[in-house]
Design an enzyme around this catalytic site. Structure first.
Site, mmCIF file in Angstrom:
data_model
loop_
_atom_site.group_PDB
_atom_site.id
_atom_site.type_symbol
_atom_site.label_atom_id
_atom_site.label_comp_id
_atom_site.label_asym_id
_atom_site.label_seq_id
_atom_site.Cartn_x
_atom_site.Cartn_y
_atom_site.Cartn_z
ATOM 1 C CE LYS A 184 -3.495 1.743 2.669
ATOM 2 N NZ LYS A 184 -5.124 1.918 3.980
ATOM 3 C CB SER A 210 -7.533 4.015 2.832
ATOM 4 O OG SER A 210 -7.263 2.938 4.213
ATOM 5 C CB SER A 215 -8.972 0.659 5.716
ATOM 6 O OG SER A 215 -8.859 2.082 5.819
#
Lengths: 95, 493
Positions: free
Chosen positions: B78, B158, B182
């Site tokens: 990420k 997210s 997330s």
């Protein structure tokens, strides 16, 4: 709760975020809606409870106060939008 | 789709070990999958050269007879983890061009274990969002579509890019971060496994901070075993993060087949929220039945403050964010928008650099921390947070883990819930309570909705009992037999 444009402008200044005048009205509505929604926390009895400031109740560890890192100013400055002679540079702040 | 991208992380590890294929071959297969899926916008930065170099080094080590534990396994990271020498953006305009001269602890551990870095995945800006629609680099598309409905869907957020990449067979595994859901919510939306470890299990050092008392790194994988393998190599005490726990890291993989016989699983009645769809309720009941059939004892529990978790979160997380994001001022890194004074430069930089959702949260956070409002909002929220944690502590006197749905709906079309921040926040209604209490929680793909979209079940464990969570998750996984492929890969439409 409702929030007015002046309050949004004041918070924006505290947060150092430029918010265009024409967006203040809309933001006031949104922020007011969110704050109105969180106000339901008033229903919870919290008379005898300590605020939870962290997780797990672990006390933070102590360490020796000594230099363990550093000595590479060029790496620190490598991402600076403005740098000169080993310093970050910004617009003049004192006359 | 190459056969090599269909392997699980564990299968690929074993295949590399047997010499069935090389690290270079499996890396190239993934790089080609990423290229074919580029229109989904999963990655902010692809790192093919680095990946091939990593793979080459892995093959050389193996040829010398000195392979590392995860040598040659291609993974995605990420873009909230700082990576040495590689653009790290947090999906924000304000970090334009930021190339960290250091590596986050978690990504460094995975690198040191031999993994191959495929690239940095897309996310909601500063990890603030539940649909991966707030990224400065554009939205991510879910590899799944509903049956007979061609609308593009969100991957959740997210960690939406990481979830989409793992579901779309573009990476064997990925790492994400979870502040209020997330990792788990996008895992549920994309039909993969997502594990948020106990707060403190993994070091936060080098992860771009959102809300420091909540943020936690975790694995996103296609199987429970893969999550166990990844977590082992992510976890551990780090002197550079004072909140990381000085605990031994168990061999999580060794326990996942231990089953749930004798384990007590709690079902919290407060999670039966109004308007829960009948198919989600049925899936939840199915999960109960699976665990009971495997020998677990099912116990009804009460978590009375559940409904206050979201409003609590939306005070605490923005408050911490407003403080953490104060560092983006155009001085040391990233974007600078000039002004006539330093003050004006700060305001211009932050005005232009932050997107609408980040700005909203920083303003809320600034407000609830400001003089005259601190006690009414922030202090009150910290006290309610304590109540929520007490609820779990009481429940864990009676049970070993708690079973709930992961998210209230399946993935929704891109563009929905965009005008109403609170409707978007409600995505995290089932994931936020465990975050506030700092507990480990996993989402396991458990079935498909009537529309053919993945649905997940969540298991929440005691602090530092990832082993219990993984054991129960493995039972769900085995019973659910979730083998459906995303639409993008020719799954049924």
């Amino acid at each position: 709760m409702s929030m007015d444009k002046a309050t949004v402008a004041r918070i924006a200044t505290l947060a150092r975020i430029k918010v265009p005048e024409e967006e203040l009205e809309h933001l006031a509505g949104e922020l007011g809606q969110i704050l109105g929604w969180v106000e339901q926390l008033g229903e919870v009895d919290t008379a005898d409870v300590e605020p939870m400031t962290g997780v797990g109740g672990v006390s933070l560890p102590w360490r020796k106060d000594e230099v363990t890192d550093g000595g590479y100013p060029e790496r620190i400055l490598s991402n600076a939008p403005g740098a000169e002679a080993g310093f970050f540079t910004v617009a003049k702040v004192v006359e | 789709m190459s056969e090599l991208t269909r392997l699980t992380l564990a299968e690929a590890r074993d295949g590399l070990g047997r010499g069935d294929f090389s690290a270079r071959e499996i890396t190239e297969a993934h790089l080609s999958a990423i290229e074919q899926a580029r229109s989904l916008n999963m990655f902010i930065t692809e790192t093919p050269e680095r990946a091939l170099a990593d793979a080459g080094a892995a093959d050389e080590r193996r040829a010398r007879g000195e392979p590392l534990t995860l040598d040659g396994l291609p993974i995605a990271v990420k873009d909230l983890f700082c990576t040495d020498g590689i653009l790290s953006t947090a999906a924000s305009h304000i970090l334009d061009g930021f190339v960290p001269p250091y590596e986050s602890t978690v990504s460094a551990k995975l690198r040191d274990a031999g993994t191959v870095l495929l690239g940095k995945t897309n996310l909601d800006e500063f990890a603030m969002g539940s649909a991966n629609v707030t990224s400065y680099y554009g939205e991510v598309e879910n590899p799944w579509r509903a049956r007979g409905d061609n609308r593009r869907r969100v991957p959740g957020g997210s960690s939406g890019g990481s979830a989409a990449a793992v579901a779309g067979r573009c990476a064997l595994a990925a790492i994400g971060t979870d502040t209020g859901g997330s990792i788990r919510q996008p895992a549920a939306f994309c039909g993969i496994v997502g594990l948020k470890p106990t707060y403190g299990r993994c070091s936060r050092w080098g992860i771009i901070a959102f809300a420091s008392s909540l943020d936690q790194a975790g694995p996103m994988t296609r199987t429970v075993r893969d999550a166990a393998i990844m977590l082992r190599h992510m976890a551990g005490h780090d002197p550079k993060d004072s909140t990381s726990a000085p605990r031994e890291v168990p061999d999580f993989e060794a326990v996942i087949e231990s089953g749930v016989r004798g384990m007590r699983i709690g079902i919290p009645k407060e999670y039966r929220v109004d308007g829960m769809s009948s198919e989600l309720e049925a899936l939840w009941q199915q999960g109960v039945n699976w665990l009971r059939a495997a020998g677990a004892e099912i116990v009804e529990v009460s978590l009375p403050h559940t409904r206050y978790a979201l409003p609590t979160y939306y005070i605490i997380a923005p408050a911490e964010a407003s403080s953490n994001l104060a560092r983006y001022d155009g001085v040391r890194y990233g974007l600078r928008v000039e002004g006539n004074s330093v003050q004006e430069m700060y305001e211009n930089t932050r005005g232009e650099g932050f997107g609408a959702e980040v700005r909203r949260r920083v303003l809320i956070g600034t407000y609830v921390l400001s003089a005259g409002y601190y006690d009414a909002y922030y202090l009150k929220a910290q006290k309610v947070r304590a109540r929520i944690a007490q609820d779990f502590a009481r429940a864990y006197e009676k049970v070993d883990a708690i079973l709930t749905p992961t998210a209230p709906t399946a993935a929704f079309p891109i563009g929905e819930k965009m005008d109403d921040p609170i409707a978007m926040y409600l995505n995290d209604v089932f994931t936020v309570p465990a975050s506030l209490a700092g507990l480990p929680a996993i989402s396991v793909p458990a079935g498909l909705s009537g529309e053919g979209l993945p649905l997940g079940l969540q298991l929440i464990g005691r602090a530092f009992d990832e082993e219990g969570v993984l054991r129960a998750a493995r039972v769900l996984e085995e019973a659910a037999e979730f083998t459906a492929l995303p639409t993008m890969l020719g799954g049924s439409v």
